[in-house]
Design a protein around this motif. Sequence first.
Motif, PDB file in Angstrom:
ATOM      1  N   ASN A  34      -4.303   8.042  -0.153  1.00 40.48           N
ATOM      2  CA  ASN A  34      -4.777   8.630   1.100  1.00 40.48           C
ATOM      3  C   ASN A  34      -4.082   8.019   2.308  1.00 40.48           C
ATOM      4  OD1 ASN A  34      -6.893  10.388   0.011  1.00 40.48           O
ATOM      5  ND2 ASN A  34      -7.961   8.499  -0.529  1.00 40.48           N
ATOM      6  N   ALA A  35      -4.131   8.750   3.411  1.00 41.24           N
ATOM      7  CA  ALA A  35      -3.584   8.261   4.680  1.00 41.24           C
ATOM      8  C   ALA A  35      -4.738   8.044   5.666  1.00 41.24           C
ATOM      9  CB  ALA A  35      -2.597   9.270   5.250  1.00 41.24           C
ATOM     10  N   TYR A  36      -4.603   6.991   6.448  1.00 43.75           N
ATOM     11  CA  TYR A  36      -5.643   6.627   7.406  1.00 43.75           C
ATOM     12  C   TYR A  36      -5.016   6.190   8.727  1.00 43.75           C
ATOM     13  CZ  TYR A  36      -8.463   6.090   3.129  1.00 43.75           C
ATOM     14  OH  TYR A  36      -9.093   6.294   1.933  1.00 43.75           O
ATOM     15  N   ASP A  37      -5.810   6.262   9.784  1.00 45.43           N
ATOM     16  CA  ASP A  37      -5.503   5.517  11.003  1.00 45.43           C
ATOM     17  C   ASP A  37      -6.404   4.298  10.973  1.00 45.43           C
ATOM     18  OD1 ASP A  37      -3.520   7.106  12.102  1.00 45.43           O
ATOM     19  OD2 ASP A  37      -4.963   8.460  13.028  1.00 45.43           O
ATOM     20  N   VAL A  38      -5.816   3.145  11.256  1.00 46.54           N
ATOM     21  CA  VAL A  38      -6.590   1.907  11.233  1.00 46.54           C
ATOM     22  C   VAL A  38      -7.064   1.604  12.654  1.00 46.54           C
ATOM     23  CG1 VAL A  38      -4.491   0.499  11.443  1.00 46.54           C
ATOM     24  CG2 VAL A  38      -6.573  -0.536  10.569  1.00 46.54           C
ATOM     25  N   VAL A  39      -8.346   1.249  12.790  1.00 43.97           N
ATOM     26  CA  VAL A  39      -8.883   0.954  14.120  1.00 43.97           C
ATOM     27  C   VAL A  39      -9.326  -0.494  14.262  1.00 43.97           C
ATOM     28  CG1 VAL A  39      -9.544   3.330  14.607  1.00 43.97           C
ATOM     29  CG2 VAL A  39     -11.204   1.813  13.518  1.00 43.97           C
ATOM     30  N   GLU A  83      -4.233  -4.735  20.256  1.00 44.48           N
ATOM     31  CA  GLU A  83      -5.395  -4.813  21.124  1.00 44.48           C
ATOM     32  C   GLU A  83      -6.421  -3.935  20.441  1.00 44.48           C
ATOM     33  OE1 GLU A  83      -4.464  -3.605  25.078  1.00 44.48           O
ATOM     34  OE2 GLU A  83      -2.747  -4.947  25.229  1.00 44.48           O
ATOM     35  N   GLN A  84      -7.513  -4.521  19.977  1.00 44.59           N
ATOM     36  CA  GLN A  84      -8.460  -3.739  19.175  1.00 44.59           C
ATOM     37  C   GLN A  84      -9.897  -4.108  19.502  1.00 44.59           C
ATOM     38  OE1 GLN A  84      -7.537  -4.691  15.065  1.00 44.59           O
ATOM     39  NE2 GLN A  84      -8.418  -6.708  15.184  1.00 44.59           N
ATOM     40  N   GLY A  85     -10.780  -3.277  19.029  1.00 47.35           N
ATOM     41  CA  GLY A  85     -12.200  -3.486  19.287  1.00 47.35           C
ATOM     42  C   GLY A  85     -12.819  -2.219  19.846  1.00 47.35           C
ATOM     43  N   TYR A 145      -8.669  -4.570  12.291  1.00 41.81           N
ATOM     44  CA  TYR A 145      -8.251  -5.515  11.260  1.00 41.81           C
ATOM     45  C   TYR A 145      -8.975  -6.842  11.495  1.00 41.81           C
ATOM     46  CZ  TYR A 145      -3.704  -3.061  10.316  1.00 41.81           C
ATOM     47  OH  TYR A 145      -2.702  -2.190   9.987  1.00 41.81           O
ATOM     48  N   ALA A 146      -9.393  -7.505  10.419  1.00 38.35           N
ATOM     49  CA  ALA A 146      -9.983  -8.838  10.560  1.00 38.35           C
ATOM     50  C   ALA A 146      -9.604  -9.698   9.363  1.00 38.35           C
ATOM     51  CB  ALA A 146     -11.502  -8.740  10.663  1.00 38.35           C
ATOM     52  N   GLY A 147      -9.486 -11.000   9.589  1.00 39.78           N
ATOM     53  CA  GLY A 147      -9.158 -11.921   8.497  1.00 39.78           C
ATOM     54  C   GLY A 147      -7.680 -11.922   8.169  1.00 39.78           C
ATOM     55  N   ASP A 148      -7.367 -12.020   6.884  1.00 40.85           N
ATOM     56  CA  ASP A 148      -5.985 -12.253   6.450  1.00 40.85           C
ATOM     57  C   ASP A 148      -5.021 -11.151   6.894  1.00 40.85           C
ATOM     58  OD1 ASP A 148      -4.153 -13.966   5.012  1.00 40.85           O
ATOM     59  OD2 ASP A 148      -4.028 -12.374   3.518  1.00 40.85           O
ATOM     60  N   CYS A 149      -5.476  -9.888   6.928  1.00 41.99           N
ATOM     61  CA  CYS A 149      -4.567  -8.800   7.296  1.00 41.99           C
ATOM     62  C   CYS A 149      -4.223  -8.814   8.782  1.00 41.99           C
ATOM     63  CB  CYS A 149      -5.162  -7.450   6.915  1.00 41.99           C
ATOM     64  SG  CYS A 149      -6.750  -7.094   7.685  1.00 41.99           S
ATOM     65  N   ASN A 150      -4.960  -9.603   9.563  1.00 40.31           N
ATOM     66  CA  ASN A 150      -4.667  -9.712  10.995  1.00 40.31           C
ATOM     67  C   ASN A 150      -3.979 -11.040  11.315  1.00 40.31           C
ATOM     68  OD1 ASN A 150      -4.739  -8.556  13.574  1.00 40.31           O
ATOM     69  ND2 ASN A 150      -6.508  -9.770  14.159  1.00 40.31           N
ATOM     70  N   ALA A 151      -3.609 -11.787  10.275  1.00 45.30           N
ATOM     71  CA  ALA A 151      -2.911 -13.073  10.457  1.00 45.30           C
ATOM     72  C   ALA A 151      -1.475 -12.890   9.991  1.00 45.30           C
ATOM     73  CB  ALA A 151      -3.594 -14.155   9.631  1.00 45.30           C
ATOM     74  N   GLY A 152      -0.522 -13.320  10.799  1.00 42.44           N
ATOM     75  CA  GLY A 152       0.873 -13.138  10.386  1.00 42.44           C
ATOM     76  C   GLY A 152       1.266 -11.679  10.472  1.00 42.44           C
ATOM     77  N   SER A 153       2.114 -11.231   9.538  1.00 45.35           N
ATOM     78  CA  SER A 153       2.595  -9.847   9.595  1.00 45.35           C
ATOM     79  C   SER A 153       1.457  -8.870   9.318  1.00 45.35           C
ATOM     80  CB  SER A 153       3.734  -9.641   8.588  1.00 45.35           C
ATOM     81  OG  SER A 153       3.334 -10.039   7.295  1.00 45.35           O
ATOM     82  N   LYS A 154       1.428  -7.786  10.087  1.00 49.26           N
ATOM     83  CA  LYS A 154       0.328  -6.824  10.010  1.00 49.26           C
ATOM     84  C   LYS A 154       0.564  -5.820   8.879  1.00 49.26           C
ATOM     85  CE  LYS A 154      -1.717  -8.550  13.641  1.00 49.26           C
ATOM     86  NZ  LYS A 154      -0.892  -9.738  13.814  1.00 49.26           N
ATOM     87  N   THR A 155      -0.467  -5.608   8.097  1.00 47.55           N
ATOM     88  CA  THR A 155      -0.390  -4.717   6.946  1.00 47.55           C
ATOM     89  C   THR A 155      -0.251  -3.260   7.377  1.00 47.55           C
ATOM     90  OG1 THR A 155      -1.857  -6.254   5.798  1.00 47.55           O
ATOM     91  CG2 THR A 155      -1.628  -4.075   4.835  1.00 47.55           C
ATOM     92  N   ILE A 156       0.615  -2.498   6.664  1.00 44.58           N
ATOM     93  CA  ILE A 156       0.752  -1.064   6.960  1.00 44.58           C
ATOM     94  C   ILE A 156       0.366  -0.196   5.759  1.00 44.58           C
ATOM     95  CG2 ILE A 156       2.408  -1.252   8.839  1.00 44.58           C
ATOM     96  CD1 ILE A 156       4.670  -0.740   6.864  1.00 44.58           C
ATOM     97  N   ALA A 157       0.089  -0.828   4.625  1.00 45.08           N
ATOM     98  CA  ALA A 157      -0.371  -0.081   3.445  1.00 45.08           C
ATOM     99  C   ALA A 157      -1.077  -1.062   2.518  1.00 45.08           C
ATOM    100  CB  ALA A 157       0.799   0.583   2.741  1.00 45.08           C
ATOM    101  N   VAL A 158      -2.064  -0.562   1.792  1.00 48.45           N
ATOM    102  CA  VAL A 158      -2.892  -1.428   0.953  1.00 48.45           C
ATOM    103  C   VAL A 158      -3.032  -0.809  -0.433  1.00 48.45           C
ATOM    104  CG1 VAL A 158      -5.105  -2.648   0.807  1.00 48.45           C
ATOM    105  CG2 VAL A 158      -4.258  -1.921   3.042  1.00 48.45           C
ATOM    106  N   ASN A 159      -2.891  -1.627  -1.464  1.00 47.59           N
ATOM    107  CA  ASN A 159      -3.122  -1.179  -2.840  1.00 47.59           C
ATOM    108  C   ASN A 159      -4.096  -2.154  -3.493  1.00 47.59           C
ATOM    109  OD1 ASN A 159      -2.548   0.268  -5.359  1.00 47.59           O
ATOM    110  ND2 ASN A 159      -1.540  -1.616  -5.974  1.00 47.59           N
ATOM    111  N   LEU A 160      -5.323  -1.705  -3.745  1.00 46.75           N
ATOM    112  CA  LEU A 160      -6.355  -2.580  -4.303  1.00 46.75           C
ATOM    113  C   LEU A 160      -7.184  -1.821  -5.342  1.00 46.75           C
ATOM    114  CD1 LEU A 160      -7.597  -4.323  -1.021  1.00 46.75           C
ATOM    115  CD2 LEU A 160      -6.358  -5.425  -2.883  1.00 46.75           C
ATOM    116  N   PRO A 161      -7.824  -2.502  -6.300  1.00 44.87           N
ATOM    117  CA  PRO A 161      -7.841  -3.963  -6.476  1.00 44.87           C
ATOM    118  C   PRO A 161      -6.604  -4.473  -7.208  1.00 44.87           C
ATOM    119  CG  PRO A 161      -9.171  -2.921  -8.167  1.00 44.87           C
ATOM    120  CD  PRO A 161      -8.691  -1.815  -7.279  1.00 44.87           C
ATOM    121  N   ASN A 162      -6.402  -5.812  -7.172  1.00 44.13           N
ATOM    122  CA  ASN A 162      -5.265  -6.435  -7.851  1.00 44.13           C
ATOM    123  C   ASN A 162      -5.531  -6.700  -9.327  1.00 44.13           C
ATOM    124  OD1 ASN A 162      -3.446  -6.592  -5.693  1.00 44.13           O
ATOM    125  ND2 ASN A 162      -4.479  -8.390  -4.856  1.00 44.13           N
ATOM    126  N   ASP A 163      -6.774  -6.654  -9.735  1.00 46.63           N
ATOM    127  CA  ASP A 163      -7.134  -7.002 -11.111  1.00 46.63           C
ATOM    128  C   ASP A 163      -6.437  -6.081 -12.119  1.00 46.63           C
ATOM    129  OD1 ASP A 163      -9.069  -6.508 -13.586  1.00 46.63           O
ATOM    130  OD2 ASP A 163      -9.477  -8.516 -12.816  1.00 46.63           O
TER     131      ASP A 163
END
Length: 310
Positions: A58-63, A304-306, A65-83
């Motif tokens: 799916n495609a989304y607009d992100v409004v 700039e988010q919130g 980010y918090a935690g690891d995805c907002n630290a360092g390089s910003k995520t542009i796509a996610v594939n989960l779970p890793n298990d």
Amino acid sequence: EDKLFGYKATHEAYVLVKDKAWSERLAKYVAYLTELQENLPVEDIYKAEKPGTDAQLNAYDVVYYAGDCNAGSKTIAVNLPNDEEIQKSKGTRRSQLKNAMQAKFDQILVPIANELIIEEQRKNITFEAFFGNTMFHEVAHGLGIKNTINGKGTAREALKEKYSALEEGKADILGLYMVSYLSEIGVYTEGELLDNYVTFLAGIFRSVRFGASSAHGKANMIRFNFFKERGAFTKNKNGTYKVNYDKMDEAMKDLSKLILTLQGTGNYEGVAKLVNEKGIISKELQVDLDKLSKIGIPVDVTFEQGVEVL
């Protein structure tokens, strides 16, 4: 974040708004996962596992980010779970963060291409190709081999702290293979195939700038140096790069085979050798990267988010 074998993850959270129109465009690709797995450019023993087909794309607009995805390089796509067991039995949810992708494309990738890609191939830098390459990177995490063929457990367990860099490298290169394969059979029709190859090279320059400490950074350097050795691109006297399509296609298949074989055999020493020899930024490449910084092209976007911004 302690990097101990890559067994632990850090918490993160996203707030996403689904783009239903774009998501409908993507749904058809899930049906080809089994066919893509069966046609990977590697010996049969390394592609015997069946990918989970209960996958969501799916495609989304992100409004937010918090935690690891907002630290360092910003995520542009996610594939989960890793298990691995869940991936094999069910599949994964692959989320493309379209507005974050568009921001990086407009503000970073296009300016990089205008500096480092040969003028006649700049028309091949397109958002559709950037989106496609990123999307199939995430899909490619579900392909290949999760369990070693020689009793060393999962590839993640056998390769320890080296696993993440190799897995990101696998996803990048198999993502390009998937675009190429689906174009050949007439399923992927978003522009010319050369668009994906040229945009892929420009994307390496973008990601290499995140540095050697990140898994994505190491993976990009390995691929850049492998491609360079195989003549996948040439550098002109004016400092711009040109993609050599046929050689890049060949190098893509060779690197896919190498990575899948290293994962399938749980070859820790082999991965360490690959990272040590090719996971480095040469002086020549560093000059190019310094040039991008000097002219003010950002390494990454900041948000700039919130609620107020939204």
